[in-house]
Design an enzyme around this catalytic site. Structure first.
Site, PDB file in Angstrom:
ATOM      1  N   ASP A  51       3.799 -14.494  11.485  1.00 29.70           N
ATOM      2  CA  ASP A  51       2.570 -14.951  10.851  1.00 29.70           C
ATOM      3  C   ASP A  51       1.502 -13.866  10.994  1.00 29.70           C
ATOM      4  O   ASP A  51       0.876 -13.735  12.048  1.00 29.70           O
ATOM      5  CB  ASP A  51       2.156 -16.260  11.552  1.00 29.70           C
ATOM      6  CG  ASP A  51       0.860 -16.842  11.031  1.00 29.70           C
ATOM      7  OD1 ASP A  51       0.129 -16.127  10.305  1.00 29.70           O
ATOM      8  OD2 ASP A  51       0.563 -18.004  11.360  1.00 29.70           O
TER       9      ASP A  51
ATOM     10  N   LYS B 266      -7.884  -1.392  10.984  1.00 26.84           N
ATOM     11  CA  LYS B 266      -7.245  -1.803   9.723  1.00 26.84           C
ATOM     12  C   LYS B 266      -6.015  -0.938   9.483  1.00 26.84           C
ATOM     13  O   LYS B 266      -4.967  -1.416   9.070  1.00 26.84           O
ATOM     14  CB  LYS B 266      -8.244  -1.689   8.571  1.00 26.84           C
ATOM     15  CG  LYS B 266      -7.746  -2.217   7.241  1.00 26.84           C
ATOM     16  CD  LYS B 266      -6.961  -1.223   6.433  1.00 26.84           C
ATOM     17  CE  LYS B 266      -6.489  -1.820   5.117  1.00 26.84           C
ATOM     18  NZ  LYS B 266      -5.576  -0.928   4.392  1.00 26.84           N
TER      19      LYS B 266
ATOM     20  N   GLU C  93       0.842  -1.210   0.000  1.00 29.41           N
ATOM     21  CA  GLU C  93       0.000   0.000   0.000  1.00 29.41           C
ATOM     22  C   GLU C  93       0.877   1.260   0.000  1.00 29.41           C
ATOM     23  O   GLU C  93       1.715   1.455   0.892  1.00 29.41           O
ATOM     24  CB  GLU C  93      -0.947  -0.015   1.213  1.00 29.41           C
ATOM     25  CG  GLU C  93      -1.990   1.084   1.117  1.00 29.41           C
ATOM     26  CD  GLU C  93      -3.065   0.975   2.204  1.00 29.41           C
ATOM     27  OE1 GLU C  93      -3.451  -0.143   2.575  1.00 29.41           O
ATOM     28  OE2 GLU C  93      -3.508   2.040   2.673  1.00 29.41           O
TER      29      GLU C  93
ATOM     30  N   HIS D 113      -2.644  10.148   0.482  1.00 36.36           N
ATOM     31  CA  HIS D 113      -2.765   8.836  -0.125  1.00 36.36           C
ATOM     32  C   HIS D 113      -2.585   8.916  -1.636  1.00 36.36           C
ATOM     33  O   HIS D 113      -1.824   8.152  -2.239  1.00 36.36           O
ATOM     34  CB  HIS D 113      -4.131   8.246   0.227  1.00 36.36           C
ATOM     35  CG  HIS D 113      -4.311   6.855  -0.277  1.00 36.36           C
ATOM     36  ND1 HIS D 113      -3.697   5.779   0.318  1.00 36.36           N
ATOM     37  CD2 HIS D 113      -4.995   6.374  -1.333  1.00 36.36           C
ATOM     38  CE1 HIS D 113      -4.003   4.692  -0.353  1.00 36.36           C
ATOM     39  NE2 HIS D 113      -4.793   5.023  -1.363  1.00 36.36           N
TER      40      HIS D 113
HETATM   41  C1  MEV Z   1      -6.179   2.807   4.782  1.00 42.73           C
HETATM   42  O1  MEV Z   1      -5.405   1.693   4.412  1.00 42.73           O
HETATM   43  C2  MEV Z   1      -6.221   2.950   6.283  1.00 42.73           C
HETATM   44  C3  MEV Z   1      -7.112   4.071   6.823  1.00 42.73           C
HETATM   45  O2  MEV Z   1      -8.444   3.914   6.305  1.00 42.73           O
HETATM   46  C4  MEV Z   1      -7.104   3.943   8.318  1.00 42.73           C
HETATM   47  C5  MEV Z   1      -8.080   4.837   9.031  1.00 42.73           C
HETATM   48  O3  MEV Z   1      -9.114   5.222   8.459  1.00 42.73           O
HETATM   49  O4  MEV Z   1      -7.812   5.116  10.217  1.00 42.73           O
HETATM   50  C6  MEV Z   1      -6.618   5.407   6.376  1.00 42.73           C
END
Ligand code: MEV
Length: 443
Positions: free
Chosen positions: A294, A278, A86, A391
């Site tokens: 792992d 996530k 990513e 991003h």
């Molecule tokens: C993207 O990989 C992760 C985010 O969505 C985490 C978040 O929203 O805190 C940017």
């Protein structure tokens, strides 16, 4: 295409596997074969090592290995290796590391390191009798595992405890032998599973030979470690005066308050918590992969931990206490720095060298810090500029590569978008105009 199932596929040579695969499953056999082979390593020994990690290897799957420097953790500076695809993750980690470097760095401590394994079995006889029998034989059962545990014990680890757990309220006739382990610098999966399987066999034999059970035997259903490790937990934190969070005291306070609100939302709202966590796992998994651990086990354990109180919640927390901003993560991490891939995969070995040969406990601290840093970077963006600016900036190269941009085109387009919002449509338009020599037509 109507195919017959293939027989004996795993016994074919790699070349034959590829030939069979491309013949039956590729629209362009020559191209698929060429790409699969393009990723074979020129060093045949190294390639063989990778081939033998799994069954039916046909090629290697590359991920970038990046590094996020300037992580000050417990007064020690680390450059953290991260394997991830990513675009923005390593950049975000580096940014967070630098931010906290100027504000005292990260603190981390391991709260506990207990791992868990269970023998799941069914028993239809008298519960009290089974309990008494278990207590009377517990020591002998543990002693029977001495040949397996002696080396681990010599180093200070081994089996910490074993309990007979009555689960019949949840499922008729269901019991467990629930064991806790200390596996030191090893993740310990093989050690734990070997102990459990031997224990299960001994336990079954003992019960079947016990006259007072009058033929009532136990049925072993399975013996396996658990990836839910709520007592193998690490805590990482940062803190600083609220005013140090911004360019001035007012901005610092406003940022801290909004940041804490965002964390509170993740604490109370599962839809947000999942995405929030996530983002944490972006950092965690990248270090887990780079260090040969792992990530599926870590993911499963982390999410179960996030739901341990009956509702899925955030793994990070934040508060303002007086004039101090405090922000922390607590998560389970059952990691190893010996065994498994750590001694096999040359890049994993080097990743551990770069981390100054950490113990499992030190690696737990580093990984938790990577998770906290990643979450800080994400929430920082979310409550300020929004996530897409950073991003998309990092994603720009991917888009340009998809459009087969040349090195010169990449330079021009990167410059063009320096102070502009990057969108997919915008990049497509810009590259099309550039190729027509009309970039100046868009502002
Ligand atoms: C993207 O990989 C992760 C985010 O969505 C985490 C978040 O929203 O805190 C940017």
């Amino acid at each position: 295409m109507n195919l017959e199932p293939v027989q004996g596929f795993s016994k074919l040579s790699k070349t034959d596997k590829i030939a069979w695969l491309v013949k039956h499953y590729s629209k362009d056999a020559a191209k698929t074969q060429a790409i699969l082979e393009q990723y074979h390593h020129v060093d045949t020994n190294l390639q063989q090592l990778h081939d033998e990690f799994i069954e039916n290897t046909i090629s290697n799957y590359f991920l970038p290995l990046g590094v996020a420097p300037n992580f000050l953790i417990n007064e020690r500076l680390y450059a953290i290796p991260m394997a991830i695809e990513e675009s923005s993750v390593v950049a975000a980690a580096s940014k967070a590391a630098k931010f906290w470097l100027k504000r005292g760095g990260f603190r981390a401590e391991v709260l506990d390191t207990q791992k868990v394994g269970q023998v799941h079995f069914l028993f239809e006889g008298e519960i009290e009798k089974l309990q008494t029998f278990f207590e009377a034989n517990k020591k002998m059962l543990l002693d029977s595992l001495a040949p397996l545990t002696k080396n681990m014990k010599k180093r200070g680890g081994g089996i910490l405890d074993m309990q007979l757990v009555d689960k019949t309220a949840a499922l008729p006739h269901y019991f467990q032998l629930h064991l806790t382990f200390e596996t030191l610098d090893a993740m310990g999966a093989n050690f734990i599973n070997s102990c459990l399987e031997q224990l299960a066999a001994t336990w079954r034999k003992l019960v079947s030979e016990e006259a007072s059970f009058a033929g009532q035997s136990i049925e072993i259903v399975m013996s396996i470690l658990s990836n839910y490790v709520p007592d193998c937990v690490v805590r990482a934190s940062v803190s600083c005066p609220v005013e140090a969070l911004g360019d001035n005291a007012e901005l610092g306070k406003a940022f801290a308050e909004k940041f804490v609100k965002a964390i509170r939302i993740a604490e109370v709202e599962p839809y947000r918590a999942v995405t929030h966590n996530k983002g944490i796992m972006n950092g965690v998994d990248a270090v887990i992969l780079a260090t040969g651990n792992d990530f599926r086990a870590i993911e499963a354990g982390a999410h179960a931990y996030a739901a341990k109180d009956g509702r899925y919640t955030s793994l990070t927390h934040a508060k303002i206490e007086g004039d101090q901003f405090r922000y922390w993560i607590e998560m389970p991490l059952a990691l190893g720095t010996v065994g498994g891939l750590t001694k096999l995969h040359p890049l994993v070995k080097e990743a551990l060298v770069l981390l100054q040969e950490p113990s499992a406990k030190e690696l737990m601290q580093i990984v938790a810090v990577a998770g906290l840093a990643q979450n800080f970077a994400a929430v920082h963006s979310l409550v300020t500029s929004g996530i897409q600016r950073g991003h998309m900036k990092m994603h720009l190269m991917n888009m340009l590569n998809q459009m087969q941009a040349t090195a010169d085109e990449k330079l021009v387009i990167a410059k063009f978008f320096e102070n502009k919002t990057i969108t997919h449509a915008g990049v497509v338009e810009a590259i099309e105009k550039l190729r027509l020599g009309k970039l100046e037509e868009i502002s």
